[in-house]
Design an enzyme around this catalytic site. Structure first.
Site, mmCIF file in Angstrom:
data_model
loop_
_atom_site.group_PDB
_atom_site.id
_atom_site.type_symbol
_atom_site.label_atom_id
_atom_site.label_comp_id
_atom_site.label_asym_id
_atom_site.label_seq_id
_atom_site.Cartn_x
_atom_site.Cartn_y
_atom_site.Cartn_z
ATOM 1 N N TYR A 165 -59.660 87.062 18.554
ATOM 2 C CA TYR A 165 -59.163 88.460 18.363
ATOM 3 C C TYR A 165 -58.317 88.685 18.808
ATOM 4 O O TYR A 165 -58.042 90.194 18.792
ATOM 5 C CB TYR A 165 -60.724 88.584 18.989
ATOM 6 C CG TYR A 165 -61.171 88.456 20.299
ATOM 7 C CD1 TYR A 165 -60.835 89.079 21.825
ATOM 8 C CD2 TYR A 165 -62.352 86.742 20.366
ATOM 9 C CE1 TYR A 165 -60.897 88.705 22.896
ATOM 10 C CE2 TYR A 165 -62.299 87.182 21.566
ATOM 11 C CZ TYR A 165 -61.951 87.829 22.993
ATOM 12 O OH TYR A 165 -62.525 86.971 24.418
ATOM 13 N N ARG A 182 -57.080 92.200 30.054
ATOM 14 C CA ARG A 182 -57.615 90.456 30.247
ATOM 15 C C ARG A 182 -56.359 89.815 29.884
ATOM 16 O O ARG A 182 -55.943 89.584 28.725
ATOM 17 C CB ARG A 182 -58.504 90.486 29.552
ATOM 18 C CG ARG A 182 -59.878 89.471 30.388
ATOM 19 C CD ARG A 182 -60.724 89.305 29.868
ATOM 20 N NE ARG A 182 -60.504 88.266 28.257
ATOM 21 C CZ ARG A 182 -60.866 88.226 27.451
ATOM 22 N NH1 ARG A 182 -62.104 89.411 27.427
ATOM 23 N NH2 ARG A 182 -60.940 87.832 26.462
ATOM 24 N N HIS A 229 -62.347 85.522 27.863
ATOM 25 C CA HIS A 229 -63.777 85.633 28.467
ATOM 26 C C HIS A 229 -64.042 84.880 29.753
ATOM 27 O O HIS A 229 -64.686 85.652 31.240
ATOM 28 C CB HIS A 229 -64.751 86.281 27.633
ATOM 29 C CG HIS A 229 -65.888 87.095 28.273
ATOM 30 N ND1 HIS A 229 -65.970 88.044 28.809
ATOM 31 C CD2 HIS A 229 -67.295 86.543 28.530
ATOM 32 C CE1 HIS A 229 -67.429 88.201 28.902
ATOM 33 N NE2 HIS A 229 -68.082 86.981 29.645
HETATM 34 C C1 LIG Z 1 -77.240 93.910 29.675
HETATM 35 C C2 LIG Z 1 -76.368 92.839 28.947
HETATM 36 N N1 LIG Z 1 -75.567 93.078 26.888
HETATM 37 C C3 LIG Z 1 -75.286 92.216 27.389
HETATM 38 C C4 LIG Z 1 -74.239 91.052 27.465
HETATM 39 C C5 LIG Z 1 -73.697 90.012 26.907
HETATM 40 N N2 LIG Z 1 -72.866 90.577 27.462
HETATM 41 C C6 LIG Z 1 -71.805 89.631 28.882
HETATM 42 S S1 LIG Z 1 -70.398 89.580 29.439
HETATM 43 C C7 LIG Z 1 -70.031 91.049 28.279
HETATM 44 C C8 LIG Z 1 -68.839 91.856 27.956
HETATM 45 C C9 LIG Z 1 -68.813 93.183 29.518
HETATM 46 O O1 LIG Z 1 -67.613 93.111 29.171
HETATM 47 P P1 LIG Z 1 -67.027 94.458 30.907
HETATM 48 O O2 LIG Z 1 -68.198 95.384 31.206
HETATM 49 O O3 LIG Z 1 -65.752 95.243 29.961
HETATM 50 O O4 LIG Z 1 -66.776 93.153 31.936
HETATM 51 P P2 LIG Z 1 -65.853 92.470 31.541
HETATM 52 O O5 LIG Z 1 -66.271 90.344 31.159
HETATM 53 O O6 LIG Z 1 -64.302 92.621 30.569
HETATM 54 O O7 LIG Z 1 -65.261 92.332 32.990
HETATM 55 C C10 LIG Z 1 -70.814 91.458 27.342
HETATM 56 C C11 LIG Z 1 -71.530 92.283 26.530
HETATM 57 C C12 LIG Z 1 -75.258 91.153 29.475
HETATM 58 N N3 LIG Z 1 -74.344 89.886 30.163
HETATM 59 N N4 LIG Z 1 -76.158 92.411 29.272
#
Ligand SMILES: Cc1ncc(C[n+]2csc(CCOP(=O)(O)OP(=O)(O)O)c2C)c(N)n1
Ligand SMILES: [Mg+2]
Length: 335
Positions: free
Chosen positions: A258, A245, A249
């Site tokens: 971090y 990334r 985010h």
């Molecule tokens: C079920 C659920 N748990 C927690 C969250 C909070 N959350 C939003 S983005 C994220 C990280 C997801 O990371 P990843 O799957 O690697 O996708 P990226 O954002 O890196 O594309 C989290 C934990 C959520 N949206 N849905």
């Protein structure tokens, strides 16, 4: 494992079989459109014209490459990271911008574009894609469903349930994992003990492939094999597109708390649109004029998109409650 360990194609200096010069340029147009959407959206956010926005800078090769292997009749299941993927199907930019503005005109009809609603809960759209793929198979249609999700999503129950169901039913689904190394501030090494995410496919009895997520042609080739296999009745495939990334985010995130800024700088220097642009120049397909006109067209589309979004009358605040309650509680009732 580093991104360079994953399959690459751009270094070969030859187009994959079956892609014409026109296809190569269309792929470029889509990447530039996605890049422009993303960069403009960060600006619109800073100007207070859209809400919190999930940046997908440097994820364009995954999104454009994988979807290029689909027919328009195939379904796409995006997460918030692929919010603008409808652009590759011709969805108006204003529709997606309105989604980020919280306006109801941003809620497109999935059946109109064969693009499901943007999924914010992590991984819950994986079973949706499996179900749609299986349903289409039961109806005798040759539709493929492609779901996009992140590395963090592979730790969710819904990911396991969806991929396992699709595998057991030989559902025509393609699961594209955007492994950008982070789930907000959780690094991949705190996410899994698996050596690679593609290895998880072994547990479902399906193929798992690992590609460089910044190499649009490698992503396209892996997706084409997976889509053909799914359409021919061979069942699902898990594709792990590896990268890192290179942006926060989302607009609400401060990764300086971090992340290693030097690593981010190195990744930004490898950015995927530039890699493809240089490939197209090496094989003699792209000229300065084409670069200029492609960028100008994309910028024009975004300018028109934000103007159209802002020209729409604001939504009726009552709508927040319209679909939430059959019988609104007393404190929400008028008068
Ligand atoms: C079920 C659920 N748990 C927690 C969250 C909070 N959350 C939003 S983005 C994220 C990280 C997801 O990371 P990843 O799957 O690697 O996708 P990226 O954002 O890196 O594309 C989290 C934990 C959520 N949206 N849905
Ligand atoms: Mg991630």
């Amino acid at each position: 494992m580093a991104a360079t360990d994953a399959f690459r194609r751009l270094d070969a200096d030859a187009a994959p079989d079956g892609l014409s010069e026109r296809d190569l340029l269309e792929l470029y147009r889509r990447m530039v459109l996605l890049r422009t959407y993303d960069e403009r959206s960060v600006v619109y956010h800073r100007q207070g014209r859209i809400g919190t926005y999930a940046i997908f800078w440097n994820h364009e090769a995954i999104q454009a490459g994988a979807t290029f292997a689909l027919r328009d009749s195939d379904w796409i299941f995006p997460s918030y990271r692929e919010s603008a993927i409808g652009l590759v199907r011709g969805m108006p930019a204003e529709t997606i911008l309105q989604w980020w503005r919280g306006h109801p005109s941003g809620w497109w009809n999935p059946a109109e574009w064969n693009v499901a609603s943007i999924c914010v809960p992590i991984a819950t759209h994986v079973p949706h894609a499996a179900g749609l793929a299986w349903g289409k198979k039961l109806r005798g249609e040759d539709t493929v469903a492609m779901a996009f999700f992140g590395d963090g999503a592979t730790s969710e129950g819904a990911f396991h349930e969806g991929v396992n169901l699709a595998a057991v039913m030989d559902a025509p689904a393609v699961f594209v994992c955007n492994n950008n190394g982070w789930a907000i501030s959780t690094p991949l090494e705190a996410q899994t003990r698996a050596e690679t995410l593609a290895d998880k496919a072994v547990g479902y009895g399906i193929p798992g492939v690992r590609v460089d997520g910044l190499d649009v042609l490698a992503v396209y080739e892996a997706a084409r094999v997976a889509v053909d296999r799914a359409r021919a009745g061979g069942g699902p495939t898990l594709i792990e597109a590896v990268h890192y990334r290179a942006a926060p985010h989302a607009t609400a995130d401060d990764p300086s708390a971090y992340i290693d800024p030097e690593r981010v700088e190195a990744e930004r220097a490898r950015e995927c649109v530039g890699q493809y642009e240089r490939f197209l120049r090496r094989v003699g397909v792209l000229t300065d004029d084409l670069v200029e006109s492609t960028r100008t067209e994309a910028e024009g589309l975004l300018r028109a998109g934000i103007a159209a979004a802002e020209a729409e009358p604001p939504a009726d605040p009552e709508l927040v409650f319209t679909h939430a309650y059959v019988d609104p509680p007393g404190n929400l009732r008028n008068g």
